[in-house]
Design a protein around this motif. Structure first.
Motif, short mmCIF file in Angstrom:
data_model
loop_
_atom_site.label_atom_id
_atom_site.label_comp_id
_atom_site.label_asym_id
_atom_site.label_seq_id
_atom_site.Cartn_x
_atom_site.Cartn_y
_atom_site.Cartn_z
N GLN A 7 37.71 40.21 45.36
CA GLN A 7 36.46 39.58 45.77
C GLN A 7 36.43 38.07 45.49
O GLN A 7 35.38 37.45 45.61
CB GLN A 7 35.29 40.25 45.04
N CYS A 8 37.56 37.51 45.10
CA CYS A 8 37.67 36.07 44.81
C CYS A 8 36.83 35.65 43.61
O CYS A 8 36.47 34.47 43.48
CB CYS A 8 37.29 35.24 46.04
N LYS A 9 36.48 36.58 42.74
CA LYS A 9 35.74 36.24 41.53
C LYS A 9 36.66 35.98 40.34
O LYS A 9 36.22 35.46 39.32
CB LYS A 9 34.76 37.36 41.18
N LEU A 10 37.92 36.36 40.49
CA LEU A 10 38.90 36.19 39.43
C LEU A 10 40.18 35.68 40.05
O LEU A 10 40.63 36.19 41.09
CB LEU A 10 39.11 37.55 38.73
N ALA A 11 40.75 34.64 39.45
CA ALA A 11 41.90 33.98 40.07
C ALA A 11 43.18 34.79 39.94
O ALA A 11 43.92 34.98 40.92
CB ALA A 11 42.11 32.59 39.44
N ALA A 12 43.49 35.27 38.75
CA ALA A 12 44.75 35.99 38.53
C ALA A 12 44.69 36.69 37.17
O ALA A 12 43.85 36.37 36.31
CB ALA A 12 45.94 35.04 38.58
N THR A 13 45.58 37.64 36.97
CA THR A 13 45.70 38.31 35.68
C THR A 13 47.17 38.53 35.36
O THR A 13 47.99 38.71 36.27
CB THR A 13 44.94 39.66 35.68
N ILE A 14 47.50 38.49 34.10
CA ILE A 14 48.87 38.77 33.66
C ILE A 14 48.94 40.24 33.28
O ILE A 14 48.16 40.72 32.46
CB ILE A 14 49.28 37.87 32.48
N VAL A 15 49.87 40.94 33.90
CA VAL A 15 49.95 42.40 33.78
C VAL A 15 51.13 42.79 32.89
O VAL A 15 52.26 42.36 33.12
CB VAL A 15 50.09 43.06 35.16
N GLN A 16 50.84 43.60 31.89
CA GLN A 16 51.87 44.15 31.03
C GLN A 16 52.38 45.48 31.62
O GLN A 16 51.90 45.94 32.64
CB GLN A 16 51.34 44.38 29.62
N GLN A 17 53.34 46.09 30.94
CA GLN A 17 53.95 47.33 31.42
C GLN A 17 53.84 48.41 30.33
O GLN A 17 54.84 48.79 29.72
CB GLN A 17 55.42 47.09 31.79
N PRO A 18 52.64 48.93 30.06
CA PRO A 18 52.49 49.90 28.97
C PRO A 18 53.28 51.19 29.16
O PRO A 18 53.85 51.73 28.21
CB PRO A 18 50.99 50.16 28.91
N ARG A 19 53.33 51.70 30.39
CA ARG A 19 54.10 52.93 30.62
C ARG A 19 55.57 52.71 30.29
O ARG A 19 56.22 53.56 29.67
CB ARG A 19 53.96 53.39 32.08
N GLN A 20 56.09 51.54 30.68
CA GLN A 20 57.48 51.22 30.39
C GLN A 20 57.72 51.09 28.89
O GLN A 20 58.78 51.45 28.38
CB GLN A 20 57.89 49.93 31.11
N MET A 21 56.72 50.55 28.18
CA MET A 21 56.84 50.43 26.72
C MET A 21 57.07 51.80 26.09
O MET A 21 57.95 51.98 25.24
CB MET A 21 55.57 49.80 26.13
N GLY A 22 56.23 52.78 26.49
CA GLY A 22 56.36 54.12 25.94
C GLY A 22 57.70 54.74 26.26
O GLY A 22 58.35 55.35 25.40
N PHE A 23 58.13 54.59 27.51
CA PHE A 23 59.42 55.17 27.92
C PHE A 23 60.57 54.53 27.16
O PHE A 23 61.44 55.22 26.61
CB PHE A 23 59.62 54.98 29.43
N ASP A 24 60.57 53.21 27.09
CA ASP A 24 61.68 52.50 26.44
C ASP A 24 61.74 52.80 24.94
O ASP A 24 62.83 52.86 24.36
CB ASP A 24 61.55 51.00 26.67
#
Length: 328
Positions: A274-291
């Motif tokens: 909706q153009c209310k938020l410019a961007a977000t930095i996304v982590q990888q929690p599922r990958q953390m658990g697997f690794d």
């Protein structure tokens, strides 16, 4: 008469012998019944490894993603996983559950670091008893933990700084929210400051804590916007900061504000659409658990893991969501 007594004596002796023989047979059969379950169970060396995962907050979507990845790896490597944690953020409860996992002689423990000396002591206690401990999401580097699996938080903070510097053209006023005073939040803030500090016209007006609460994120963001009306950019470093900042902006300043968030909650992604938020930095929690579980598997096979195992981050914006066109 003597022959009759002799025959009776032999008969009595035979009866006693028969009774003893039957008792022996019944005892043997009973022992076999007791031993059979033990014979059918695998020897100790072949039993599945038992891992305990202790999250920060049991039903937090982020930690449920970590659990999902850990369970996938546990199935792949033939391990058993128990997931147990506090219903609300409670470091004391995390410590109690860690003590319980140690007392239960778990084969390994996955946990979130909390930056507490007593907690580090418990991790050292586990290591001293031969129980490997891996810190997930937040490190406990001064302990005897086997490894850390998660985001390189300093680099994530720097990446956020670069996003804001590019969006602002190197000039403007920034309000910052951190989730808490936890080490991972401080590292993100330090990385962010190291980039913003290179731009003399780019200023961090204020840093406040949301205490990992959407409600407090909204309240603190609204207070910053009211106290610092020149603020043109809001930055949040924990998952609930994004939705909180969006709510505050809607109340205080619906237009002319660029918001940058962390993680990809549904409300955060909708804010980008909706153009209310410019961007977000996304982590990888599922990958953390697997690794983390994969590292334990390698460790049990005799391999020593590196102290830090960083999982990737990515930037989610309109283009990453496949949305064309720019925001007005």
């Amino acid at each position: 008469m003597s022959n009759r007594k002799w025959n009776l004596g032999l008969l009595l002796l035979f009866a006693v012998f028969a009774c003893l023989l039957l008792q022996f047979v019944f005892s043997t059969l009973r022992i076999r019944e007791l031993v059979r379950p033990l014979e059918s169970s695998p020897p100790d060396g072949d039993r599945p490894r038992h891992i305990v995962l202790i999250p920060q907050e049991l039903d937090n979507p982020y930690w449920r993603s970590i659990e999902q990845g850990a369970r996938e790896a546990a199935r792949e490597y033939g391990m058993e996983l128990d997931y147990t944690g506090p219903f609300r953020i409670n470091p004391t409860e995390q410590s109690r559950l860690l003590e319980k996992a140690i007392a239960a002689k778990s084969d390994a423990i996955l946990l979130q670091g909390i930056g507490d000396p007593q907690y580090r002591g418990l991790i050292d206690k586990a290591a001293g008893r031969g129980i490997p401990v891996i810190a997930v999401d937040m490190d406990e580097p001064e302990s005897r933990r086997l490894a850390y699996v998660g985001t390189d938080n300093t680099e994530a903070g720097k990446r956020m700084g670069e996003l804001v510097a590019q969006a602002s053209g190197g000039s403007g006023t920034i309000g910052v929210l951190i989730g808490s005073e936890a080490p991972n939040q401080r590292l993100r803030l330090e990385g962010f400051r190291s980039v913003i500090g290179r731009y003399p016209k780019l200023k961090i007006a204020e840093v406040r804590s949301s205490n990992i609460s959407r409600l407090q994120a909204a309240e603190q963001a609204a207070a910053m916007l009211s106290a610092q009306p020149q603020t043109g950019y809001l930055v949040g470093f924990s998952a609930l900061d994004g939705p909180g900042m969006l709510e505050a902006a809607g109340r205080v300043r619906p237009q002319g504000l660029r918001i940058f968030a962390f993680d990809d909650l549904p409300e955060t992604k909708e804010g980008i659409r909706q153009c209310k938020l410019a961007a977000t930095i996304v982590q990888q929690p599922r990958q953390m658990g697997f690794d983390a579980v994969a590292l334990l598997h390698d460790y049990f096979q005799g391999k020593t893991p590196q102290p830090q195992h960083y999982t990737a981050t990515s930037v989610l914006d309109r283009s990453a969501l496949g949305i064309g066109g720019s925001c007005p």
